[in-house]
Design an enzyme around this catalytic site. Structure first.
Site, PDB file in Angstrom:
ATOM      1  N   TYR A 153       0.849  -1.198   0.000  1.00 35.28           N
ATOM      2  CA  TYR A 153       0.000   0.000   0.000  1.00 35.28           C
ATOM      3  C   TYR A 153       0.879   1.241   0.000  1.00 35.28           C
ATOM      4  O   TYR A 153       1.819   1.337   0.794  1.00 35.28           O
ATOM      5  CB  TYR A 153      -0.890  -0.002   1.248  1.00 35.28           C
ATOM      6  N   ASP A 182       9.385   4.096   0.133  1.00 36.29           N
ATOM      7  CA  ASP A 182       8.220   4.673   0.793  1.00 36.29           C
ATOM      8  C   ASP A 182       8.394   4.453   2.290  1.00 36.29           C
ATOM      9  O   ASP A 182       8.211   3.343   2.806  1.00 36.29           O
ATOM     10  CB  ASP A 182       6.936   3.994   0.294  1.00 36.29           C
ATOM     11  N   LYS A 238       3.003  10.720   8.027  1.00 34.83           N
ATOM     12  CA  LYS A 238       2.681  10.263   9.393  1.00 34.83           C
ATOM     13  C   LYS A 238       3.486  10.974  10.490  1.00 34.83           C
ATOM     14  O   LYS A 238       3.185  12.097  10.829  1.00 34.83           O
ATOM     15  CB  LYS A 238       2.819   8.752   9.477  1.00 34.83           C
TER      16      LYS A 238
HETATM   17  C1  LIG Z   1       3.429   2.973   3.283  1.00 40.05           C
HETATM   18  C2  LIG Z   1       2.395   4.023   3.076  1.00 40.05           C
HETATM   19  N1  LIG Z   1       2.537   4.900   2.061  1.00 40.05           N
HETATM   20  C3  LIG Z   1       1.651   5.886   1.839  1.00 40.05           C
HETATM   21  C4  LIG Z   1       0.551   6.018   2.647  1.00 40.05           C
HETATM   22  C5  LIG Z   1      -0.439   7.119   2.377  1.00 40.05           C
HETATM   23  O1  LIG Z   1      -0.353   8.091   3.366  1.00 40.05           O
HETATM   24  P1  LIG Z   1      -1.608   9.022   3.682  1.00 40.05           P
HETATM   25  O2  LIG Z   1      -2.635   8.158   4.344  1.00 40.05           O
HETATM   26  O3  LIG Z   1      -1.062  10.082   4.577  1.00 40.05           O
HETATM   27  O4  LIG Z   1      -2.071   9.558   2.376  1.00 40.05           O
HETATM   28  C6  LIG Z   1       0.354   5.149   3.715  1.00 40.05           C
HETATM   29  C7  LIG Z   1      -0.809   5.282   4.596  1.00 40.05           C
HETATM   30  O5  LIG Z   1      -1.096   4.489   5.455  1.00 40.05           O
HETATM   31  C8  LIG Z   1       1.288   4.108   3.929  1.00 40.05           C
HETATM   32  O6  LIG Z   1       1.124   3.219   4.914  1.00 40.05           O
END
Ligand SMILES: Cc1ncc(COP(=O)(O)O)c(C=O)c1O
Length: 451
Positions: A155, A257, A284
Site C-alpha cells: 500500500y 516509501d 505520518k
Molecule cells: C506505506 C504508506 N505509504 C503511503 C501512505 C499514504 O499516506 P496518507 O494516508 O497520509 O495519504 C500510507 C498510509 O497508510 C502508507 O502506509
C-alpha cells in the site's frame, strides 16, 4: 508491576441508543456510507472518538481504550503531548496559513535532511499519498520514462499508479515471476495498468529479472521496506541491496516509501538497512499528528522541482503544502525523538511482540506476529512469511482475526482490523502488561466463539 487497570468490557458503543449510534445515523445522511476514510469503517458501525490523552482514547460513550494504533502509526508520542500541543497552538495563534513560505518548513526539512543520508532536499505535501505521487512524478521527470515497478500487496496511498495490485487475490494474481497488474479502484484506466510492473517482494531473482526486462521504460522502483498491507514482513537486507544495484545499473530511481517505516529508527528504515534510495516519501510521524507528507532525495533528482529557472520539470503546487502549524507540530515531535527515544520505543515494541507470541503459544491457538521496532502485525495463523502471497490469510483465518479484533475492541484495546498496531512513547511497561493480559483473555474468548 501491576497492570494499569483490570480487564473490563468497553461495549457502551454497541447499545442501540449509544452516542456512537446516534452519530452514525447522522453521518449516513451526509457522508457516503457515513464515511470519509475507508480504513476507519467498522462493521456494523464505527465507534466515535471523543478525546485522546497519551496512549488512551476515550470514545463518545465514555469508554477508554489503550490506543495501539496511533492514527495508523502516525502519532509517535500518542495523543496531546504537551510539547507538541504547545508548539502547534503557539504557531496557530500567529496565523494558520499564508500565501508566503514560513521559517518552520526550513527547520523541519533540515531535521529530515540531517537524519537521512540520502536526502539533500525536501518538499512538503499534505499526505503520504501525495508524497508518493510526487516521488513518482519526480522520477518520471528526472528519467523521462513512463513506467514504474512496485511490489505486490504493498500500500502506498491512493494515487492510481501506486494502488495497482494492492489487494489482488489468488484467482487473479498471475504467475509468481510476473504478477498481474490488477486495478484496485473500479474505473482505473487500462493505461495505468500498462504502466505499472508488479514485482514479488523479497524474491530477489524473480524481481531482478523482471526489472531487467522492463528497465528501459522504468522511471522508478517503488518499495516499502516493511509493507504493512503485504503482511508487515521486513525486507531482507540482501534483497534491498539487489534492488539498489539493479536500479543503479539501469538509471532507474529507487524510491523508498517510508511513510510508516520512518518510525523504525532515527535514520529511518534506510538507515537500518544501510541503503541510499534516490527518493523517499515521508508522512505520518513527521507531522506531529497533523496532515503531512514529504518527498526527499538527492539534490540532483529533487532539482526537477526547482522553480528558479522558470517552469520546473515537475511543477508542484499545493495550497497547504508546508503548512506552518503542521511544520511546528512535526518539528516538536521529531525533536523529542532522539536516538535514545527510538531505542526505548524499540525495546517496548520487542517486549510487546514477544509477549503476543507467547500468548498464542500458551493458549495453543494458531497465531503469529510480524513487524520490527515499534510496529507489529498480528496474524491469525503461523506461516512462512516472505511476501504478500505467503503471508495472505485464508477466509477462515480472516474470520478468526475479525473475532479476535472485536474482542479486543470490546475489552479496551485499539488495533486495526487487519491486526496492525504500534507503540508510542506514551506506552510503558504497565500498558504492555495490560495489553498482554487483555490479549490473553480475548484469545480464549474468541476461541470459544463460532464463526
Ligand atoms: C506505506 C504508506 N505509504 C503511503 C501512505 C499514504 O499516506 P496518507 O494516508 O497520509 O495519504 C500510507 C498510509 O497508510 C502508507 O502506509
Amino acid at each position: 508491576m501491576s497492570a494499569v487497570r483490570t480487564v473490563t468490557e468497553t461495549r457502551a458503543y454497541a447499545k442501540p441508543d449509544s452516542k456512537s449510534a446516534q452519530l452514525w445515523e447522522r453521518a449516513q445522511a451526509v457522508l457516503p456510507g457515513g464515511n470519509s476514510r475507508t480504513t476507519v469503517f467498522m462493521a456494523p458501525r464505527p465507534i466515535y472518538a471523543a478525546e485522546g490523552d497519551g496512549c488512551w482514547i476515550t470514545d463518545v460513550d465514555g469508554d477508554r481504550r489503550l490506543d495501539l494504533l496511533n492514527n495508523y502509526t502516525s502519532l509517535i508520542h500518542g495523543h496531546a503531548h504537551p510539547s507538541i500541543t504547545e508548539a502547534a497552538t503557539r504557531r496557530l495563534a500567529r496565523g494558520a496559513s499564508f500565501p508566503l513560505p514560513t521559517a518552520e518548513e526550513i527547520d523541519l526539512a533540515a531535521v529530515i535532511a540531517e537524519r537521512v543520508a540520502s536526502v539533500d532536499h525536501v518538499r512538503f505535501t499534505n499526505s503520504g499519498s501525495e508524497a508518493v505521487m510526487m516521488a513518482i512524478k519526480a522520477a518520471r521527470g528526472f528519467t523521462g520514462r513512463p513506467k514504474i515497478a512496485k511490489f505486490e500487496g504493498a500500500y502506498h496511498g491512493s494515487y492510481d499508479w501506486a494502488e495497482v495490485s494492492l489487494g489482488s487475490g489468488p484467482d487473479e494474481w498471475g504467475p509468481a515471476d510476473a504478477p498481474a497488474s490488477i486495478a484496485y479502484s473500479k474505473g482505473t484506466p487500462p493505461s495505468v495498468l500498462e504502466d505499472v510492473i508488479v514485482l514479488p517482494f523479497n524474491r530477489t531473482e524473480l524481481a531482478v529479472a523482471r526489472i531487467e526486462k522492463e528497465a528501459k521504460h522504468l522511471a522508478a522502483v517503488l518499495i516499502d521496506p516493511m509493507p504493512n498491507r503485504a503482511g508487515l514482513i521486513p525486507a531482507r537486507a540482501d534483497f534491498l541491496r539487489a534492488m539498489r544495484e539493479v536500479t543503479t545499473k539501469h538509471g532507474i530511481c529507487l524510491i523508498f516509501d517510508e511513510v510508516i517505516s520512518f518510525r523504525l529508527g532515527y535514520h529511518g528504515a534506510q538507515g537500518l538497512f544501510d541503503i541510499r534510495p534516490d527518493l523517499t516519501s515521508f508522512g505520518k510521524i513527521i507531522g506531529g499528528g497533523f496532515p503531512v507528507g514529504a518527498v526527499g532525495g538527492s539534490a540532483e533528482v529533487m532539482a526537477v522541482f526547482d522553480p528558479r529557472g522558470g517552469k520546473p520539470k515537475v511543477p508542484h503546487g499545493g495550497t497547504f503544502n508546508a503548512n506552518p502549524v503542521t511544520m511546528a507540530a512535526g518539528l516538536a515531535a521529531m525533536r523529542l525523538m532522539d536516538e535514545k527515544a527510538f531505542d526505548r520505543l524499540d525495546e517496548v515494541g520487542r517486549k510487546l511482540r514477544s509477549g503476543m507470541e507467547a500468548c498464542f503459544e500458551r493458549a495453543g491457538v494458531p497465531g503469529a506476529v510480524t513487524g520490527m521496532g515499534s510496529l507489529f502485525r498480528l496474524h491469525p495463523a503461523q506461516k512462512n512469511f516472505v511476501d504478500y502471497r505467503s503471508g495472505a490469510a485464508s477466509k477462515d483465518e480472516n474470520a478468526r482475526l475479525d473475532r479476535l479484533h472485536r474482542q479486543l475492541i470490546d475489552h479496551g484495546i485499539l488495533i486495526s482490523p487487519t491486526g496492525l498496531g504500534c507503540v508510542s512513547t506514551a506506552v510503558g511497561e504497565a500498558e504492555v502488561e495490560y495489553f498482554l493480559e487483555v490479549l490473553n483473555t480475548c484469545i480464549h474468548a474468541s476461541k470459544g466463539e463460532s464463526a
